[in-house]
Design a protein around this motif. Structure first.
Motif, PDB file in Angstrom:
ATOM      1  N   LYS A 199      41.447  64.166  42.343  1.00  9.00           N
ATOM      2  CA  LYS A 199      42.620  63.323  42.585  1.00  9.00           C
ATOM      3  C   LYS A 199      42.466  62.518  43.873  1.00  9.00           C
ATOM      4  CE  LYS A 199      45.892  66.275  40.177  1.00  9.00           C
ATOM      5  NZ  LYS A 199      47.041  67.177  40.310  1.00  9.00           N
ATOM      6  N   ILE A 200      41.979  63.143  44.922  1.00 10.25           N
ATOM      7  CA  ILE A 200      41.781  62.449  46.200  1.00 10.25           C
ATOM      8  C   ILE A 200      40.754  61.337  46.041  1.00 10.25           C
ATOM      9  CG2 ILE A 200      40.932  62.714  48.569  1.00 10.25           C
ATOM     10  CD1 ILE A 200      42.156  65.549  48.516  1.00 10.25           C
ATOM     11  N   ALA A 201      39.677  61.605  45.303  1.00 11.26           N
ATOM     12  CA  ALA A 201      38.653  60.577  45.086  1.00 11.26           C
ATOM     13  C   ALA A 201      39.232  59.396  44.309  1.00 11.26           C
ATOM     14  CB  ALA A 201      37.463  61.178  44.336  1.00 11.26           C
ATOM     15  N   ALA A 202      40.078  59.689  43.330  1.00 12.04           N
ATOM     16  CA  ALA A 202      40.689  58.607  42.554  1.00 12.04           C
ATOM     17  C   ALA A 202      41.579  57.742  43.442  1.00 12.04           C
ATOM     18  CB  ALA A 202      41.505  59.194  41.403  1.00 12.04           C
ATOM     19  N   TYR A 203      42.388  58.375  44.274  1.00 11.89           N
ATOM     20  CA  TYR A 203      43.250  57.614  45.176  1.00 11.89           C
ATOM     21  C   TYR A 203      42.443  56.839  46.213  1.00 11.89           C
ATOM     22  CZ  TYR A 203      47.444  59.947  43.429  1.00 11.89           C
ATOM     23  OH  TYR A 203      48.466  60.394  42.638  1.00 11.89           O
ATOM     24  N   SER A 204      41.353  57.398  46.664  1.00  8.66           N
ATOM     25  CA  SER A 204      40.587  56.727  47.713  1.00  8.66           C
ATOM     26  C   SER A 204      39.797  55.529  47.184  1.00  8.66           C
ATOM     27  CB  SER A 204      39.641  57.715  48.391  1.00  8.66           C
ATOM     28  OG  SER A 204      38.661  58.165  47.485  1.00  8.66           O
ATOM     29  N   LEU A 205      39.566  55.447  45.897  1.00  7.53           N
ATOM     30  CA  LEU A 205      38.861  54.303  45.335  1.00  7.53           C
ATOM     31  C   LEU A 205      39.764  53.096  45.092  1.00  7.53           C
ATOM     32  CD1 LEU A 205      36.486  56.082  42.808  1.00  7.53           C
ATOM     33  CD2 LEU A 205      35.877  54.995  44.973  1.00  7.53           C
ATOM     34  N   VAL A 206      41.079  53.290  45.148  1.00 12.83           N
ATOM     35  CA  VAL A 206      42.025  52.201  44.903  1.00 12.83           C
ATOM     36  C   VAL A 206      41.897  51.081  45.941  1.00 12.83           C
ATOM     37  CG1 VAL A 206      44.487  51.613  44.784  1.00 12.83           C
ATOM     38  CG2 VAL A 206      43.611  53.605  43.555  1.00 12.83           C
ATOM     39  N   PRO A 207      41.873  51.365  47.249  1.00 17.03           N
ATOM     40  CA  PRO A 207      41.799  50.260  48.217  1.00 17.03           C
ATOM     41  C   PRO A 207      40.553  49.390  48.063  1.00 17.03           C
ATOM     42  CG  PRO A 207      42.386  52.289  49.347  1.00 17.03           C
ATOM     43  CD  PRO A 207      42.051  52.645  47.942  1.00 17.03           C
ATOM     44  N   ILE A 208      39.404  49.994  47.842  1.00 14.11           N
ATOM     45  CA  ILE A 208      38.184  49.198  47.702  1.00 14.11           C
ATOM     46  C   ILE A 208      38.208  48.405  46.401  1.00 14.11           C
ATOM     47  CG2 ILE A 208      36.715  50.960  46.640  1.00 14.11           C
ATOM     48  CD1 ILE A 208      35.629  48.508  49.344  1.00 14.11           C
ATOM     49  N   GLY A 209      38.812  48.980  45.359  1.00 18.89           N
ATOM     50  CA  GLY A 209      38.953  48.256  44.097  1.00 18.89           C
ATOM     51  C   GLY A 209      39.853  47.038  44.259  1.00 18.89           C
ATOM     52  N   LEU A 210      40.947  47.191  45.005  1.00 21.19           N
ATOM     53  CA  LEU A 210      41.835  46.058  45.254  1.00 21.19           C
ATOM     54  C   LEU A 210      41.137  44.984  46.083  1.00 21.19           C
ATOM     55  CD1 LEU A 210      45.207  47.882  45.961  1.00 21.19           C
ATOM     56  CD2 LEU A 210      44.592  46.569  43.934  1.00 21.19           C
ATOM     57  N   ALA A 211      40.323  45.412  47.048  1.00 22.92           N
ATOM     58  CA  ALA A 211      39.600  44.437  47.873  1.00 22.92           C
ATOM     59  C   ALA A 211      38.578  43.679  47.035  1.00 22.92           C
ATOM     60  CB  ALA A 211      38.913  45.149  49.033  1.00 22.92           C
ATOM     61  N   MET A 212      37.931  44.369  46.121  1.00 26.61           N
ATOM     62  CA  MET A 212      36.899  43.734  45.300  1.00 26.61           C
ATOM     63  C   MET A 212      37.502  42.744  44.297  1.00 26.61           C
ATOM     64  SD  MET A 212      34.443  47.018  44.704  1.00 26.61           S
ATOM     65  CE  MET A 212      33.093  46.192  43.898  1.00 26.61           C
ATOM     66  N   THR A 213      38.733  42.987  43.847  1.00 22.54           N
ATOM     67  CA  THR A 213      39.347  42.078  42.883  1.00 22.54           C
ATOM     68  C   THR A 213      40.020  40.878  43.535  1.00 22.54           C
ATOM     69  OG1 THR A 213      41.388  43.364  42.912  1.00 22.54           O
ATOM     70  CG2 THR A 213      39.773  43.893  41.195  1.00 22.54           C
ATOM     71  N   GLY A 214      40.185  40.894  44.840  1.00 23.04           N
ATOM     72  CA  GLY A 214      40.793  39.773  45.546  1.00 23.04           C
ATOM     73  C   GLY A 214      42.283  39.923  45.779  1.00 23.04           C
ATOM     74  N   VAL A 215      42.846  41.045  45.376  1.00 25.37           N
ATOM     75  CA  VAL A 215      44.273  41.262  45.561  1.00 25.37           C
ATOM     76  C   VAL A 215      44.614  41.341  47.041  1.00 25.37           C
ATOM     77  CG1 VAL A 215      46.161  42.898  45.144  1.00 25.37           C
ATOM     78  CG2 VAL A 215      44.533  42.371  43.328  1.00 25.37           C
ATOM     79  N   VAL A 216      43.754  41.957  47.827  1.00 24.96           N
ATOM     80  CA  VAL A 216      44.013  42.120  49.254  1.00 24.96           C
ATOM     81  C   VAL A 216      44.068  40.751  49.934  1.00 24.96           C
ATOM     82  CG1 VAL A 216      43.096  43.061  51.409  1.00 24.96           C
ATOM     83  CG2 VAL A 216      43.013  44.416  49.325  1.00 24.96           C
ATOM     84  N   LYS A 217      43.170  39.871  49.566  1.00 25.38           N
ATOM     85  CA  LYS A 217      43.162  38.523  50.148  1.00 25.38           C
ATOM     86  C   LYS A 217      44.456  37.793  49.780  1.00 25.38           C
ATOM     87  CE  LYS A 217      39.309  36.358  50.249  1.00 25.38           C
ATOM     88  NZ  LYS A 217      38.089  35.626  49.880  1.00 25.38           N
ATOM     89  N   TRP A 218      44.885  37.935  48.517  1.00 23.82           N
ATOM     90  CA  TRP A 218      46.108  37.281  48.078  1.00 23.82           C
ATOM     91  C   TRP A 218      47.322  37.824  48.829  1.00 23.82           C
ATOM     92  CZ3 TRP A 218      50.422  39.291  45.503  1.00 23.82           C
ATOM     93  CH2 TRP A 218      51.333  38.332  45.056  1.00 23.82           C
ATOM     94  N   VAL A 219      47.387  39.158  49.004  1.00 25.85           N
ATOM     95  CA  VAL A 219      48.513  39.772  49.715  1.00 25.85           C
ATOM     96  C   VAL A 219      48.511  39.342  51.174  1.00 25.85           C
ATOM     97  CG1 VAL A 219      49.456  41.974  50.529  1.00 25.85           C
ATOM     98  CG2 VAL A 219      48.754  41.726  48.158  1.00 25.85           C
ATOM     99  N   ALA A 220      47.326  39.319  51.803  1.00 29.99           N
ATOM    100  CA  ALA A 220      47.246  38.894  53.198  1.00 29.99           C
ATOM    101  C   ALA A 220      47.658  37.437  53.341  1.00 29.99           C
ATOM    102  CB  ALA A 220      45.828  39.098  53.725  1.00 29.99           C
ATOM    103  N   HIS A 221      47.265  36.606  52.397  1.00 28.66           N
ATOM    104  CA  HIS A 221      47.643  35.196  52.443  1.00 28.66           C
ATOM    105  C   HIS A 221      49.157  35.049  52.252  1.00 28.66           C
ATOM    106  CE1 HIS A 221      47.413  30.893  51.953  1.00 28.66           C
ATOM    107  NE2 HIS A 221      48.053  30.983  50.790  1.00 28.66           N
ATOM    108  N   THR A 222      49.739  35.844  51.357  1.00 25.12           N
ATOM    109  CA  THR A 222      51.172  35.776  51.098  1.00 25.12           C
ATOM    110  C   THR A 222      51.977  36.304  52.286  1.00 25.12           C
ATOM    111  OG1 THR A 222      50.761  36.066  48.750  1.00 25.12           O
ATOM    112  CG2 THR A 222      52.994  36.469  49.489  1.00 25.12           C
ATOM    113  N   ALA A 223      51.505  37.351  52.915  1.00 24.97           N
ATOM    114  CA  ALA A 223      52.253  37.956  54.019  1.00 24.97           C
ATOM    115  C   ALA A 223      52.369  37.020  55.209  1.00 24.97           C
ATOM    116  CB  ALA A 223      51.582  39.251  54.437  1.00 24.97           C
TER     117      ALA A 223
END
Length: 156
Positions: A32-56
């Motif tokens: 479970k911990i490994a699954a949760y820890s892979l979420v941030p890097i997955g979001l960064a790889m898909t570009g969601v983090v860039k979009w959220v940072a740009h929106t914020a």
């Protein structure tokens, strides 16, 4: 760039904690911990983090959130005013009763009786189910007058 680096660091730390947890023979928790820890890097790889940072940091996005908030407040205020300015609860209840009377098949008709063809009434069925030695008030609490008054008030 900084956001992606932070996401990678968080994922690496989470995978490290998962490894320590697995070393302690708690494999289900480690998974479970490994699954949760892979979420941030997955979001960064898909570009969601860039979009959220740009929106914020975008004033246009914050103005859009403000417009949405104003729309929600206006809607809620209009509903509250509509409820207060309309009919009272008593008037609504009476209107609903009148509509039900108009829609009834036989307005003013009483409840159907259970003649010879129907089953026996509930009171007779309960009386028959009680043992003969039990009195009229054997299974009944002392005072039902308040409940009876409520039922009479509602026409039951």
């Amino acid at each position: 760039m900084i956001a992606e680096t932070i996401c990678a660091a968080v994922s690496a730390a989470g995978l490290g904690i998962a490894a320590v947890t697995a070393y302690r023979k708690r494999f289900l928790t480690a998974t479970k911990i490994a699954a949760y820890s892979l979420v941030p890097i997955g979001l960064a790889m898909t570009g969601v983090v860039k979009w959220v940072a740009h929106t914020a940091f975008s004033p246009t996005a914050w103005a859009g959130f403000g417009v949405l908030a104003i729309a929600a407040v206006l809607y809620l205020v209009s509903r509250a005013v509509d409820r207060r300015s309309g009919m009272s609860r008593k008037e609504r209840r009476e209107a609903a009763k009148a509509a039900a009377q108009r829609d009834a098949v036989a307005p003013g008709a009483s409840a159907p009786s259970l003649g010879a063809g129907g089953g026996r009434p509930a009171a007779q069925a309960r009386a028959a189910a009680q043992p003969k030695g039990a009195g009229k008030d054997a299974g009944k609490p002392e005072d039902f007058s308040d409940i009876e008054a409520i039922l009479k008030k509602h026409g039951i």
